[in-house]
Design a protein around this motif. Structure first.
Motif, PDB file in Angstrom:
ATOM      1  N   ALA A  42       0.831  -1.202   0.000  1.00  0.00           N
ATOM      2  CA  ALA A  42       0.000   0.000   0.000  1.00  0.00           C
ATOM      3  C   ALA A  42       0.870   1.258   0.000  1.00  0.00           C
ATOM      4  CB  ALA A  42      -0.918  -0.006   1.225  1.00  0.00           C
ATOM      5  N   TRP A  43       0.522   2.182  -0.861  1.00  0.00           N
ATOM      6  CA  TRP A  43       1.204   3.474  -0.835  1.00  0.00           C
ATOM      7  C   TRP A  43       0.597   4.313   0.277  1.00  0.00           C
ATOM      8  CZ3 TRP A  43       1.829   5.461  -6.579  1.00  0.00           C
ATOM      9  CH2 TRP A  43       2.513   4.491  -7.310  1.00  0.00           C
ATOM     10  N   ASN A  44       1.446   5.031   0.980  1.00  0.00           N
ATOM     11  CA  ASN A  44       0.956   5.862   2.071  1.00  0.00           C
ATOM     12  C   ASN A  44       1.787   7.142   2.175  1.00  0.00           C
ATOM     13  OD1 ASN A  44       3.355   5.228   3.695  1.00  0.00           O
ATOM     14  ND2 ASN A  44       2.401   3.210   4.017  1.00  0.00           N
ATOM     15  N   GLU A  45       1.450   7.957   3.136  1.00  0.00           N
ATOM     16  CA  GLU A  45       2.114   9.257   3.299  1.00  0.00           C
ATOM     17  C   GLU A  45       3.610   9.116   3.518  1.00  0.00           C
ATOM     18  OE1 GLU A  45       2.020  13.066   6.382  1.00  0.00           O
ATOM     19  OE2 GLU A  45       0.387  11.597   6.397  1.00  0.00           O
ATOM     20  N   LYS A  46       4.023   8.086   4.224  1.00  0.00           N
ATOM     21  CA  LYS A  46       5.446   7.930   4.534  1.00  0.00           C
ATOM     22  C   LYS A  46       6.266   7.511   3.323  1.00  0.00           C
ATOM     23  CE  LYS A  46       5.069   6.883   9.480  1.00  0.00           C
ATOM     24  NZ  LYS A  46       5.361   5.886  10.556  1.00  0.00           N
ATOM     25  N   ASN A  47       5.796   6.483   2.599  1.00  0.00           N
ATOM     26  CA  ASN A  47       6.627   5.992   1.501  1.00  0.00           C
ATOM     27  C   ASN A  47       6.487   6.816   0.224  1.00  0.00           C
ATOM     28  OD1 ASN A  47       4.225   4.956   0.301  1.00  0.00           O
ATOM     29  ND2 ASN A  47       4.469   3.021   1.396  1.00  0.00           N
ATOM     30  N   MET A  48       5.539   7.780   0.185  1.00  0.00           N
ATOM     31  CA  MET A  48       5.440   8.682  -0.961  1.00  0.00           C
ATOM     32  C   MET A  48       6.120  10.021  -0.716  1.00  0.00           C
ATOM     33  SD  MET A  48       1.563   8.135  -2.429  1.00  0.00           S
ATOM     34  CE  MET A  48       1.877   9.224  -3.823  1.00  0.00           C
ATOM     35  N   ARG A  49       6.480  10.286   0.526  1.00  0.00           N
ATOM     36  CA  ARG A  49       6.992  11.604   0.884  1.00  0.00           C
ATOM     37  C   ARG A  49       8.251  11.968   0.115  1.00  0.00           C
ATOM     38  NH1 ARG A  49       7.414  12.202   7.089  1.00  0.00           N
ATOM     39  NH2 ARG A  49       5.157  12.065   6.771  1.00  0.00           N
ATOM     40  N   TYR A  50       9.140  10.981  -0.074  1.00  0.00           N
ATOM     41  CA  TYR A  50      10.409  11.263  -0.745  1.00  0.00           C
ATOM     42  C   TYR A  50      10.570  10.431  -2.027  1.00  0.00           C
ATOM     43  CZ  TYR A  50      11.194  13.146   3.904  1.00  0.00           C
ATOM     44  OH  TYR A  50      11.066  13.839   5.079  1.00  0.00           O
ATOM     45  N   ALA A  51       9.455   9.952  -2.573  1.00  0.00           N
ATOM     46  CA  ALA A  51       9.525   9.115  -3.781  1.00  0.00           C
ATOM     47  C   ALA A  51      10.148   9.865  -4.954  1.00  0.00           C
ATOM     48  CB  ALA A  51       8.135   8.609  -4.152  1.00  0.00           C
ATOM     49  N   LEU A  52       9.911  11.169  -5.033  1.00  0.00           N
ATOM     50  CA  LEU A  52      10.492  11.951  -6.125  1.00  0.00           C
ATOM     51  C   LEU A  52      12.017  11.994  -6.036  1.00  0.00           C
ATOM     52  CD1 LEU A  52       7.958  14.919  -6.316  1.00  0.00           C
ATOM     53  CD2 LEU A  52       8.286  13.120  -8.018  1.00  0.00           C
ATOM     54  N   CYS A  53      12.551  11.870  -4.833  1.00  0.00           N
ATOM     55  CA  CYS A  53      14.009  11.837  -4.669  1.00  0.00           C
ATOM     56  C   CYS A  53      14.588  10.539  -5.231  1.00  0.00           C
ATOM     57  CB  CYS A  53      14.385  11.972  -3.193  1.00  0.00           C
ATOM     58  SG  CYS A  53      13.973  13.566  -2.466  1.00  0.00           S
ATOM     59  N   ALA A  54      13.774   9.483  -5.269  1.00  0.00           N
ATOM     60  CA  ALA A  54      14.227   8.198  -5.805  1.00  0.00           C
ATOM     61  C   ALA A  54      13.977   8.077  -7.298  1.00  0.00           C
ATOM     62  CB  ALA A  54      13.517   7.051  -5.070  1.00  0.00           C
ATOM     63  N   PHE A  55      13.205   9.001  -7.858  1.00  0.00           N
ATOM     64  CA  PHE A  55      12.893   8.975  -9.281  1.00  0.00           C
ATOM     65  C   PHE A  55      14.154   8.924 -10.167  1.00  0.00           C
ATOM     66  CE2 PHE A  55      10.936  11.702 -12.907  1.00  0.00           C
ATOM     67  CZ  PHE A  55      10.822  10.589 -13.710  1.00  0.00           C
ATOM     68  N   PRO A  56      15.219   9.675  -9.853  1.00  0.00           N
ATOM     69  CA  PRO A  56      16.428   9.609 -10.698  1.00  0.00           C
ATOM     70  C   PRO A  56      17.056   8.223 -10.791  1.00  0.00           C
ATOM     71  CG  PRO A  56      16.477  11.594  -9.360  1.00  0.00           C
ATOM     72  CD  PRO A  56      15.326  10.771  -8.861  1.00  0.00           C
ATOM     73  N   LEU A  57      16.742   7.341  -9.852  1.00  0.00           N
ATOM     74  CA  LEU A  57      17.292   5.985  -9.913  1.00  0.00           C
ATOM     75  C   LEU A  57      16.778   5.230 -11.138  1.00  0.00           C
ATOM     76  CD1 LEU A  57      17.089   4.921  -6.147  1.00  0.00           C
ATOM     77  CD2 LEU A  57      19.119   5.618  -7.438  1.00  0.00           C
ATOM     78  N   VAL A  58      15.596   5.603 -11.607  1.00  0.00           N
ATOM     79  CA  VAL A  58      15.081   4.992 -12.842  1.00  0.00           C
ATOM     80  C   VAL A  58      15.999   5.360 -14.003  1.00  0.00           C
ATOM     81  CG1 VAL A  58      13.123   4.851 -14.421  1.00  0.00           C
ATOM     82  CG2 VAL A  58      12.718   5.068 -11.958  1.00  0.00           C
ATOM     83  N   GLY A  59      16.470   6.595 -14.012  1.00  0.00           N
ATOM     84  CA  GLY A  59      17.417   7.022 -15.037  1.00  0.00           C
ATOM     85  C   GLY A  59      18.730   6.279 -14.935  1.00  0.00           C
ATOM     86  N   LEU A  60      19.156   6.002 -13.719  1.00  0.00           N
ATOM     87  CA  LEU A  60      20.389   5.239 -13.521  1.00  0.00           C
ATOM     88  C   LEU A  60      20.260   3.847 -14.123  1.00  0.00           C
ATOM     89  CD1 LEU A  60      23.207   4.994 -12.230  1.00  0.00           C
ATOM     90  CD2 LEU A  60      22.077   4.256 -10.114  1.00  0.00           C
ATOM     91  N   LEU A  61      19.122   3.199 -13.907  1.00  0.00           N
ATOM     92  CA  LEU A  61      18.903   1.872 -14.484  1.00  0.00           C
ATOM     93  C   LEU A  61      18.895   1.948 -16.010  1.00  0.00           C
ATOM     94  CD1 LEU A  61      18.219  -1.131 -14.268  1.00  0.00           C
ATOM     95  CD2 LEU A  61      15.806  -0.500 -14.035  1.00  0.00           C
TER      96      LEU A  61
END
Length: 250
Positions: free
Chosen positions: A23-42
């Motif tokens: 389940a997505w929630n307030e905690k695991n979505m709070r900094y999801a945009l910071c992890a977005f660049p990892l998709v570019g790394l892959l």
């Protein structure tokens, strides 16, 4: 655990990579945009794998062209197509936002997508892969996503619904802005040091143009416009990479 969930949310939303379901929630979505660049790394890593494999030149060019599509599942291309239809309508703001909501693919979307892939494949065929080129392109793919995430946290929203609005509202916008700004500056610095300043310049100029188009034509950004920015930036950075090679800078 929350760090892994945050990364999983980013990959679940912005890629086609299978991730554990939760389940997505307030905690695991709070900094999801910071992890977005990892998709570019892959994307960059797989792009480099394609570059070192003993493939015929046409197959390698096709791989360079398709790796980002396979990794992302085409989510950004969908936004690019919808935005091309909206911007080509030359209607008012409400008309453009209405077109963005339309799930159908218009004539301008088809024309622009065909033109996009023709240009991308041509540029990919011109790339002479080296470890340095692979590193530059990987950094560039990370940079465009850092800037895209920064825009979601910093630019005004065109509407109070949709993907961009959902992530903007769920994010700790101040932290996300700070983290992605620092990351973008560092990436631009490394690109410049490696001789890829033209790629960084292309990304920055398109980021400024993105803000202009968003504010002037739509009143803010949407998820579709974010995809449009990402795809345009990727194409122009690839053109800059080729130009650097042609000019003997790499």
């Amino acid at each position: 655990m929350i760090v892994l969930q945050t990364i999983a949310v980013a990959f679940a939303m912005f890629s086609a990579v299978p991730v554990p379901q939760f389940a997505w929630n307030e905690k695991n979505m709070r900094y999801a945009l910071c992890a977005f660049p990892l998709v570019g790394l892959l994307c960059g890593v797989l792009w480099c794998v394609c570059g070192v494999l003993p493939l015929p030149a046409p197959a390698r060019a096709a791989g360079f062209c398709l790796v980002p599509v396979w990794v992302t599942g085409g989510i950004h291309l969908d936004g690019y197509a919808d935005t091309c239809d909206a911007l080509a309508s030359y209607g008012d703001r409400e008309k453009k936002l209405e077109i963005l909501k339309d799930p159908h693919c218009g004539a301008f979307a088809v024309i622009r997508l065909c033109s996009y892939f023709a240009a991308y494949l041509c540029l990919a065929a011109c790339v002479q892969f080296t470890p340095r080129v692979g590193a530059l392109w990987t950094l560039a793919l990370v940079l465009e996503r850092a800037l895209s995430g920064l825009a979601v946290a910093a630019f005004p929203m065109a509407k109070n619904t949709g993907l961009a609005h959902t992530f903007a509202c769920a994010a700790d916008r101040k932290v996300v802005r700070n983290v992605l700004t620092v990351l973008a500056v560092l990436l631009c610095g490394v690109l410049l040091a490696l001789g890829g300043g033209a790629l960084a310049a292309a990304a920055i100029l398109l980021f400024l143009w993105y803000h202009h188009v968003a504010v002037q034509q739509l009143g803010g950004i949407t998820g579709d416009l974010a995809g449009w920015f990402l795809q345009k930036t990727e194409l122009w950075m690839l053109a800059a990479l080729c130009a650097c090679q042609w000019g003997g800078l790499l």
